[in-house]
Scaffold this active site. Structure first.
Site, PDB file in Angstrom:
ATOM      1  N   GLU A 194     -31.833  54.936 -21.004  1.00 35.37           N
ATOM      2  CA  GLU A 194     -30.855  54.376 -21.935  1.00 35.37           C
ATOM      3  C   GLU A 194     -30.122  53.207 -21.266  1.00 35.37           C
ATOM      4  OE1 GLU A 194     -26.972  56.128 -24.428  1.00 35.37           O
ATOM      5  OE2 GLU A 194     -27.916  57.293 -22.838  1.00 35.37           O
ATOM      6  N   LYS A 222     -29.159  54.000 -31.744  1.00 28.75           N
ATOM      7  CA  LYS A 222     -28.682  55.364 -31.505  1.00 28.75           C
ATOM      8  C   LYS A 222     -27.779  55.836 -32.639  1.00 28.75           C
ATOM      9  CE  LYS A 222     -26.545  58.065 -27.768  1.00 28.75           C
ATOM     10  NZ  LYS A 222     -25.977  57.986 -26.401  1.00 28.75           N
ATOM     11  N   CYS A 258     -30.649  59.912 -25.831  1.00 27.75           N
ATOM     12  CA  CYS A 258     -29.641  60.752 -25.192  1.00 27.75           C
ATOM     13  C   CYS A 258     -29.022  61.782 -26.142  1.00 27.75           C
ATOM     14  CB  CYS A 258     -28.590  59.879 -24.530  1.00 27.75           C
ATOM     15  SG  CYS A 258     -27.658  60.738 -23.218  1.00 27.75           S
ATOM     16  N   VAL A 270     -25.477  63.229 -18.617  1.00 28.28           N
ATOM     17  CA  VAL A 270     -24.364  63.489 -17.705  1.00 28.28           C
ATOM     18  C   VAL A 270     -24.209  65.002 -17.557  1.00 28.28           C
ATOM     19  CG1 VAL A 270     -23.203  61.349 -18.355  1.00 28.28           C
ATOM     20  CG2 VAL A 270     -22.645  63.476 -19.568  1.00 28.28           C
TER      21      VAL A 270
END
Length: 281
Positions: free
Chosen positions: A51, A122, A155, A182
């Site tokens: 990304e 996205k 993501c 993350v």
């Protein structure tokens, strides 16, 4: 282009895990060039990058996004990636920062030997992305390539089962996922990241190949978990997971014609055919 009609439709997929640096578009594109060429020498025919691979992720503000984003197609990153795909005769799916007039999107572009093919924006924005980008407005497109039908997610899209179900219903056989995962709350003592669990489940419940390319490193205090992987349509990893902190290229030769067979579980059950759309839409 039309999809091949031969029984076996095989393609070698690579996911590239590396550390983009925020603000250094030239350096990031140079790293991408090096890594995509390496993947090509190892047999890759389609390469998935992280990304926002061209720009880095943890922007200070919208002004910084504006200095790094560009049109898709036609911007510096899009042009560089498309030239690379044309030169090497392969397909590239890469996260990019997109500018469209006065709007900015967390996007992914698809290019190949013929140049630019299409893009995805996205749908589900994470945290501070909501301050910097518009929510995607192009839906969930599926692209016909010579070896099969390809969808794209980015993501946090992977946290929504509808993403993969919609792509599967639209005919996707492989979903390419540029991502910047993350650490999730509560994961400190758990050996497997939630991201990997979710994408294995999505592959299994939809009969899809899923190729996830994550980044590594710490950027302005934000850490990323790596652990890129390629999952088969039965939900089991066929390459990876990669490490948490090293630059890596994962490769897998996949047969997209197997998707139809995989979705048929037995004489009575089909992953998509058994849906009770009369109940839940």
């Amino acid at each position: 282009m039309t999809v091949k009609t031969s029984a076996a439709r095989t393609v070698t997929v690579a996911t590239v895990q590396f550390e983009p640096n925020v603000g250094d578009r030239a350096g990031n594109l140079a790293a991408i060039d090096r890594l995509v060429r390496s993947a090509k020498t190892r047999g890759a025919e389609i390469v998935v990058l992280p990304e926002l691979a061209d720009s880095g992720y943890n922007f200070r503000d919208g002004d910084e996004v504006a200095t790094l984003a560009g049109p898709v197609p036609g911007g510096p990153s899009a042009e560089t990636l498309c030239r690379l795909a044309e030169e090497l005769g392969l397909y590239i799916v890469s996260g990019v920062a997109e500018q469209d007039g006065d709007r900015f999107y967390n996007s992914a572009l698809l290019c190949g030997p013929e140049g630019y093919i299409g893009k995805y924006r996205k749908l589900h924005l994470w945290n501070n992305e909501n301050r910097l980008f518009r929510k995607g407005d192009l839906g969930l497109p599926v692209f016909d390539l010579p070896f099969g039908r390809i969808g794209i997610a980015i993501c946090y899209d992977g946290w929504f089962p509808e993403t993969f179900r919609q792509l599967a219903l639209a005919g996707a056989e492989l979903v390419c996922v540029p991502t910047n995962w993350v650490p999730m709350a509560g994961a400190e003592s758990v050996p497997e990241p939630m991201a990997n669990i979710l994408h294995k489940a999505a592959a299994h419940t939809n009969g899809l190949y899923i190729a996830c390319a994550d980044r590594i490193g710490i950027e302005r205090g934000q850490s990323f978990i790596g652990r890129s992987l390629i999952v088969g349509p039965q939900g089991w990893p066929i390459s990876g997971p990669a490490s948490a902190d090293r630059e890596e290229i994962l490769l897998a030769q996949i047969n997209l014609s197997s998707v139809t067979e995989t979705r048929t579980l037995n004489s009575f059950n089909h992953l998509l055919g058994d849906r009770r759309a009369d109940v839940y839409g």
